[in-house]
Write a protein that holds these residues in place. Structure first.
Motif, PDB file in Angstrom:
ATOM      1  N   LYS A  55      32.628  38.261  35.997  1.00 53.43           N
ATOM      2  CA  LYS A  55      31.414  38.448  36.802  1.00 53.43           C
ATOM      3  C   LYS A  55      31.149  37.245  37.693  1.00 53.43           C
ATOM      4  CE  LYS A  55      27.513  37.499  34.964  1.00 53.43           C
ATOM      5  NZ  LYS A  55      26.321  37.472  34.063  1.00 53.43           N
ATOM      6  N   ARG A 104      35.021  43.248  52.350  1.00 52.22           N
ATOM      7  CA  ARG A 104      35.470  43.915  51.137  1.00 52.22           C
ATOM      8  C   ARG A 104      34.958  45.342  51.105  1.00 52.22           C
ATOM      9  NH1 ARG A 104      37.891  40.607  47.822  1.00 52.22           N
ATOM     10  NH2 ARG A 104      37.682  38.390  48.255  1.00 52.22           N
ATOM     11  N   ARG A 128      36.979  45.639  40.993  1.00 50.24           N
ATOM     12  CA  ARG A 128      36.792  45.873  42.408  1.00 50.24           C
ATOM     13  C   ARG A 128      38.039  45.471  43.160  1.00 50.24           C
ATOM     14  NH1 ARG A 128      33.629  42.753  44.936  1.00 50.24           N
ATOM     15  NH2 ARG A 128      34.034  41.005  43.575  1.00 50.24           N
ATOM     16  N   GLU A 182      38.692  37.732  43.251  1.00 45.42           N
ATOM     17  CA  GLU A 182      39.161  38.833  42.420  1.00 45.42           C
ATOM     18  C   GLU A 182      39.842  38.285  41.167  1.00 45.42           C
ATOM     19  OE1 GLU A 182      38.496  41.843  43.104  1.00 45.42           O
ATOM     20  OE2 GLU A 182      38.213  42.007  45.276  1.00 45.42           O
ATOM     21  N   THR A 183      39.832  39.064  40.091  1.00 47.66           N
ATOM     22  CA  THR A 183      40.531  38.676  38.866  1.00 47.66           C
ATOM     23  C   THR A 183      41.682  39.636  38.610  1.00 47.66           C
ATOM     24  OG1 THR A 183      38.835  39.849  37.596  1.00 47.66           O
ATOM     25  CG2 THR A 183      38.640  37.459  37.768  1.00 47.66           C
ATOM     26  N   ALA A 201      33.698  37.095  40.512  1.00 47.96           N
ATOM     27  CA  ALA A 201      33.421  38.169  41.475  1.00 47.96           C
ATOM     28  C   ALA A 201      32.215  37.839  42.347  1.00 47.96           C
ATOM     29  CB  ALA A 201      33.202  39.485  40.743  1.00 47.96           C
TER      30      ALA A 201
END
Length: 384
Positions: free
Chosen positions: A169, A7, A30, A177-178, A172
């Motif tokens: 959080k 990442r 992110r 990922e959201t 992650a």
């Protein structure tokens, strides 16, 4: 399957989410680059779902496979305790096998991963539900291989901005990922192909399906920066009375739940390559529009002692779609799933979801060139 994710994080904007009482929170989302190895293959042989590709298939290194499931609620400990003895029971090994082999594995997460004690909802009112799952349940979904979870839905804020922030959080922290934050475009590298994902729902707190101009602008921006654009939409009424796709605004308990057909087709018109629907808690028809796949609702996927499994609410699926680097659909299929009485998904040897989708497609899109065969393969018919 061995998952290796490299990442490279970079900020593409500041995403602000404001709670209905005026409380604001800011989140820097992110964006990552994912790389996978296919050390294990999907065990399709046991289910007799052969992986048949068209003769003009591109080089496998020039394609990506996306797998998607619908609504996910891994039990709740609020307002009473409805959790399994062991969290691994929620996703049986047989189902996990069919989730493997994807470059991107996606689901719609409809709970909060938080220990925050105060719900933002009054659950004493009829048809009002708040779901809270233990934060360490995020690891269950990472172990299975989920890459992206949508959080633009009507349960993401069940525990207010603190619970929402905790959910983002905790996902992650395990590499998930959201999707669905306001003005967010999630950029990924899948099999070295740039992919953009955008999530929408019916609330202005997130990207709204009812703001078509803003939605079109996001898709255009995404198309300028990625080869493939995937749109997720939480849209439509709920329950067994909401099986049909209609070209009209839907309402549920007086709430505007958007026009799924108009929204999905508009996103394709603007450059989206795949549209994945969820929210109605039942499967809906599948359409090929301008050569692009629209799955109007994937139904419930996991709802341990929270979601109804009666009738069609227990019908579920894993949607698989293979696209080339230009976003062209090469192959797709439905892997049928059925929820047991506890809301745990099981691979369905009776192919009930396949039968339901074939029926719904005939009703909702009788002139469409897409057909679903008895094995669950989505076949685009030659109309010439």
């Amino acid at each position: 399957m061995v998952n290796q994710k490299l990442r490279h994080l970079f900020s593409v904007g500041f995403i602000s989410c404001c709670f209905c009482l005026g409380i604001g929170i800011g989140i820097v989302i992110r964006f990552g680059q994912m790389q996978r190895s296919d050390a294990a293959t999907t065990p399709t042989e046991s289910l007799q779902l052969p992986f048949v590709l068209p003769e003009n298939q591109a080089n496998p290194s020039d394609t990506i496979t996306i797998k998607a499931v619908g609504d996910v609620i891994p039990g709740t400990n609020y307002p009473n305790y409805r959790l399994p003895r062991f969290r691994d029971e929620l996703l049986p090994k047989s189902v996990r096998g069919y989730l493997q082999g994807a470059d991107i594995l996606f689901g719609n997460f409809e709970s909060s991963l938080t220990n925050y004690p105060y719900s933002a909802k009054d659950v004493s009112q009829g048809q009002t539900f708040a779901f809270r799952s233990p934060p360490d349940y995020a690891q269950l979904f990472a172990d299975v291989g989920f890459d992206v979870m949508n959080v633009a839905n009507n349960h993401a804020m069940d525990f207010g901005p603190i619970g929402f922030r905790d959910t983002v959080k905790n996902l992650a922290a395990v590499g998930i990922e959201t999707l669905g934050h306001k003005n967010q475009i999630l950029y990924l590298q899948a099999n070295n192909i740039p992919v953009a994902m955008i999530g929408f729902t019916t609330y202005d707190l997130y990207n709204s399906v009812n703001d078509l101009e803003a939605a079109k602008a996001l898709v255009l921006e995404a198309k300028n920066n990625a080869n493939i654009v995937v749109v997720s939409m939480q849209v439509g009424a709920e329950g067994t009375g909401a099986l049909r796709v209609k070209n009209e605004t839907e309402y549920f308990y007086g709430e505007n739940r958007g026009n799924s057909l108009k929204f999905a087709r508009t996103m394709i018109d603007m450059g989206a390559d795949l549209v994945i629907g969820h929210g109605p808690h039942v499967p809906r028809a599948i359409e090929i529009y301008k050569g692009k796949l629209i799955a109007y609702s994937l139904g419930n996927f996991l709802g341990y002692r929270t979601l109804s499994t009666a009738a069609e609410t227990g019908y579920s699926m894993i949607l698989e779609a293979k696209l080339n680097s230009k976003g062209d659909l090469l192959f797709s299929k439905i892997i049928p799933v059925h929820l047991d009485k506890q809301g745990i998904p099981r691979i369905d040897q009776r192919f009930r979801t396949v039968g339901l989708l074939r029926y719904l497609n005939k009703k909702d899109f009788p002139d469409n060139q897409v057909k679903i065969n008895k094995k669950g393969e989505i076949v685009v018919m030659n109309t010439q």
